[in-house]
Write an enzyme that holds these catalytic residues in place. Structure first.
Site, PDB file in Angstrom:
ATOM      1  N   GLY A  77      40.241  29.781  63.653  1.00  0.00           N
ATOM      2  CA  GLY A  77      42.001  29.021  64.457  1.00  0.00           C
ATOM      3  C   GLY A  77      40.964  28.058  63.016  1.00  0.00           C
ATOM      4  O   GLY A  77      42.225  26.871  63.080  1.00  0.00           O
ATOM      5  N   GLU A 101      42.561  28.651  60.176  1.00  0.00           N
ATOM      6  CA  GLU A 101      43.735  28.100  60.051  1.00  0.00           C
ATOM      7  C   GLU A 101      44.358  27.164  60.068  1.00  0.00           C
ATOM      8  O   GLU A 101      45.388  26.193  59.536  1.00  0.00           O
ATOM      9  CB  GLU A 101      44.497  29.104  61.655  1.00  0.00           C
ATOM     10  CG  GLU A 101      44.519  30.718  61.441  1.00  0.00           C
ATOM     11  CD  GLU A 101      44.349  31.421  62.821  1.00  0.00           C
ATOM     12  OE1 GLU A 101      44.901  32.581  62.956  1.00  0.00           O
ATOM     13  OE2 GLU A 101      44.039  30.975  63.601  1.00  0.00           O
TER      14      GLU A 101
HETATM   15  N1  DAK Z   1      33.794  28.687  70.400  1.00  0.00           N
HETATM   16  C1  DAK Z   1      33.115  27.982  71.230  1.00  0.00           C
HETATM   17  N2  DAK Z   1      31.412  26.845  71.180  1.00  0.00           N
HETATM   18  C2  DAK Z   1      31.301  27.831  69.404  1.00  0.00           C
HETATM   19  C3  DAK Z   1      32.075  28.255  68.461  1.00  0.00           C
HETATM   20  C4  DAK Z   1      33.169  28.991  69.027  1.00  0.00           C
HETATM   21  N3  DAK Z   1      34.648  29.151  68.191  1.00  0.00           N
HETATM   22  N4  DAK Z   1      31.569  29.047  67.987  1.00  0.00           N
HETATM   23  C5  DAK Z   1      29.852  28.057  68.206  1.00  0.00           C
HETATM   24  N5  DAK Z   1      30.057  28.098  69.882  1.00  0.00           N
HETATM   25  C6  DAK Z   1      29.154  26.989  69.941  1.00  0.00           C
HETATM   26  C7  DAK Z   1      27.515  27.997  70.035  1.00  0.00           C
HETATM   27  O1  DAK Z   1      28.445  29.250  70.977  1.00  0.00           O
HETATM   28  C8  DAK Z   1      26.650  26.897  71.103  1.00  0.00           C
HETATM   29  O2  DAK Z   1      26.536  26.793  71.376  1.00  0.00           O
HETATM   30  P1  DAK Z   1      25.232  26.708  72.056  1.00  0.00           P
HETATM   31  O3  DAK Z   1      25.199  28.349  72.564  1.00  0.00           O
HETATM   32  O4  DAK Z   1      24.443  25.677  72.132  1.00  0.00           O
HETATM   33  O5  DAK Z   1      25.558  26.383  73.597  1.00  0.00           O
HETATM   34  C9  DAK Z   1      27.084  26.320  69.245  1.00  0.00           C
HETATM   35  O6  DAK Z   1      28.170  26.541  69.293  1.00  0.00           O
HETATM   36  C10 DAK Z   1      25.994  26.356  68.016  1.00  0.00           C
HETATM   37  O7  DAK Z   1      26.179  28.363  67.698  1.00  0.00           O
HETATM   38  P2  DAK Z   1      25.334  28.831  66.723  1.00  0.00           P
HETATM   39  O8  DAK Z   1      24.067  28.894  67.698  1.00  0.00           O
HETATM   40  O9  DAK Z   1      26.150  29.568  67.275  1.00  0.00           O
HETATM   41  O10 DAK Z   1      25.582  27.828  65.405  1.00  0.00           O
HETATM   42  P3  DAK Z   1      24.511  28.901  64.355  1.00  0.00           P
HETATM   43  O11 DAK Z   1      24.854  27.882  63.086  1.00  0.00           O
HETATM   44  O12 DAK Z   1      23.419  30.114  64.565  1.00  0.00           O
HETATM   45  O13 DAK Z   1      26.184  30.269  63.694  1.00  0.00           O
HETATM   46  C11 DAK Z   1      28.646  30.596  63.629  1.00  0.00           C
HETATM   47  C12 DAK Z   1      27.265  29.335  63.113  1.00  0.00           C
HETATM   48  C13 DAK Z   1      29.878  29.078  62.983  1.00  0.00           C
HETATM   49  C14 DAK Z   1      28.658  31.378  61.899  1.00  0.00           C
HETATM   50  C15 DAK Z   1      28.193  30.795  64.784  1.00  0.00           C
HETATM   51  O14 DAK Z   1      28.696  29.754  65.759  1.00  0.00           O
HETATM   52  C16 DAK Z   1      29.943  32.099  65.222  1.00  0.00           C
HETATM   53  O15 DAK Z   1      29.887  33.286  64.527  1.00  0.00           O
HETATM   54  N6  DAK Z   1      30.721  31.433  65.722  1.00  0.00           N
HETATM   55  C17 DAK Z   1      32.076  31.476  65.587  1.00  0.00           C
HETATM   56  C18 DAK Z   1      32.803  31.878  64.744  1.00  0.00           C
HETATM   57  C19 DAK Z   1      34.156  32.960  65.279  1.00  0.00           C
HETATM   58  O16 DAK Z   1      33.890  34.061  65.722  1.00  0.00           O
HETATM   59  N7  DAK Z   1      34.987  32.323  65.657  1.00  0.00           N
HETATM   60  C20 DAK Z   1      36.798  32.393  65.623  1.00  0.00           C
HETATM   61  C21 DAK Z   1      36.919  32.103  66.869  1.00  0.00           C
HETATM   62  S1  DAK Z   1      38.241  32.746  67.533  1.00  0.00           S
HETATM   63  C22 DAK Z   1      45.668  30.464  69.213  1.00  0.00           C
HETATM   64  C23 DAK Z   1      45.555  29.991  67.855  1.00  0.00           C
HETATM   65  C24 DAK Z   1      44.372  29.869  67.398  1.00  0.00           C
HETATM   66  C25 DAK Z   1      43.230  31.406  68.028  1.00  0.00           C
HETATM   67  C26 DAK Z   1      43.870  31.363  68.750  1.00  0.00           C
HETATM   68  C27 DAK Z   1      44.820  31.815  69.310  1.00  0.00           C
HETATM   69  N8  DAK Z   1      46.650  30.303  69.755  1.00  0.00           N
HETATM   70  C28 DAK Z   1      47.354  29.540  69.283  1.00  0.00           C
HETATM   71  C29 DAK Z   1      46.765  31.148  70.700  1.00  0.00           C
HETATM   72  C30 DAK Z   1      41.914  31.313  67.179  1.00  0.00           C
HETATM   73  C31 DAK Z   1      41.188  32.422  67.321  1.00  0.00           C
HETATM   74  C32 DAK Z   1      39.586  32.030  66.290  1.00  0.00           C
HETATM   75  O17 DAK Z   1      39.124  30.934  66.291  1.00  0.00           O
END
Ligand code: DAK
Length: 259
Positions: free
Chosen positions: A110, A113
């Site tokens: 997101g 996006e």
């Molecule tokens: N959501 C919630 N928490 C998150 C997060 C996320 N997307 N990304 C990171 N965090 C949190 C982690 O859980 C961690 O929290 P604690 O464990 O400290 O409580 C904290 O932020 C630090 O993250 P990391 O420890 O993982 O930090 P690193 O530097 O090691 O890694 C990273 C950074 C960005 C590579 C990693 O955090 C990561 O892979 N994050 C997730 C990335 C991801 O998969 N993003 C896509 C999410 S799905 C919609 C509109 C939009 C969407 C859907 C529907 N509609 C209009 C209906 C969009 C969907 C998405 O984006």
């Protein structure tokens, strides 16, 4: 207007507003609440005559790591339908004034996006763009398969969307996703510089020109040309067009009023 998860400065400089995502511990994960704040803020700024350009930015480490996965993890399809988050994303698209994203660090899911929904993207060298939803068992849902494909082409978008791999700022620049790369310490200044250039111009023409460029994505070439022509005619109904051309003839700087 509640702004717990974003910081808003409606006049960071004359005619320029700044919205800063402010959930650093969660890497600016785009919770529903945060998105509602963006939606409401954009509505207000779009109606504020003192604002001509809006900048949207995150922190140095991260622009936004995507929608809030923790909030979405247990949702059902019907929850997602009922929450209807799309109205918040639609508001970004509906905003008439130009929005420039200033991206440093991760712009994922997101977050990518959100940046792509803006009109231009200035990135720092540390920017990383990606649509990693596929890695958590879903897929992009706020334009990632559409805007990314239009911006960088099918094969590149396909690889990013199907593998979830990130691309660097340099790759994003080469692919046409971003306007330029600047050192992280001058990201805000460089973005302001671009905003300033646009803010000096006729707000009427800027809005109509933005609308015409965006219309490209919803029309054939002929339909787009007709749409463009109508907006072009409309600029001649503005005082700004009269002032702009008069100032040119008189060899002075035009003063645009947005009327
Ligand atoms: N959501 C919630 N928490 C998150 C997060 C996320 N997307 N990304 C990171 N965090 C949190 C982690 O859980 C961690 O929290 P604690 O464990 O400290 O409580 C904290 O932020 C630090 O993250 P990391 O420890 O993982 O930090 P690193 O530097 O090691 O890694 C990273 C950074 C960005 C590579 C990693 O955090 C990561 O892979 N994050 C997730 C990335 C991801 O998969 N993003 C896509 C999410 S799905 C919609 C509109 C939009 C969407 C859907 C529907 N509609 C209009 C209906 C969009 C969907 C998405 O984006």
């Amino acid at each position: 207007m509640a702004t717990e998860f974003i910081k808003v400065n409606p006049q960071i400089e004359k005619h320029i507003a700044l919205i800063e995502l402010n959930r650093p511990k969660e890497l600016n994960a785009l919770s529903r609440e945060l998105m509602l704040e963006i939606r409401d803020t954009l509505r207000v700024l779009d109606e504020d005559d003192n604002v001509r350009v809006i900048i949207l930015t995150g922190g140095e480490k991260v622009f936004a790591a995507g929608a809030d996965i923790k909030q979405m993890a247990t949702a059902t399809a019907i929850d997602m339908l009922n929450i209807d988050q799309f109205s918040t994303w639609d508001q970004i698209k509906k905003t008439k004034k130009p929005i420039i994203a200033a991206v440093s660090g991760f712009a994922l899911g997101g977050g990518c996006e959100l940046a792509m929904t803006c009109d231009m993207i200035i990135a720092s060298e540390t920017a990383r763009f990606g649509q990693p939803e596929i890695k958590i068992g879903t897929m992009p849902g706020a334009g990632g398969t559409q805007r990314l494909t239009r911006a960088i082409g099918k094969v590149r978008a396909m690889e990013m969307v199907l593998t979830g791999k990130f691309i660097s700022a340099e790759e994003a620049l080469q692919a046409g996703l971003i306007n330029r790369i600047v050192p992280v310490e001058v990201l805000r200044d460089e973005t302001l510089k671009l905003a300033r250039e646009i803010a000096k111009l006729s707000p009427v023409s800027v809005k109509l020109a933005k609308e015409s460029v965006n219309n490209t994505f919803n029309s054939t070439l002929d339909e787009g040309l007709v749409f463009e022509r109508k907006n072009f005619y409309l600029t001649f109904a503005s005082e700004d067009q009269k002032e702009g051309m008069k100032a040119f003839v008189e060899k002075r700087v035009a003063e645009f009023k947005g009327r």
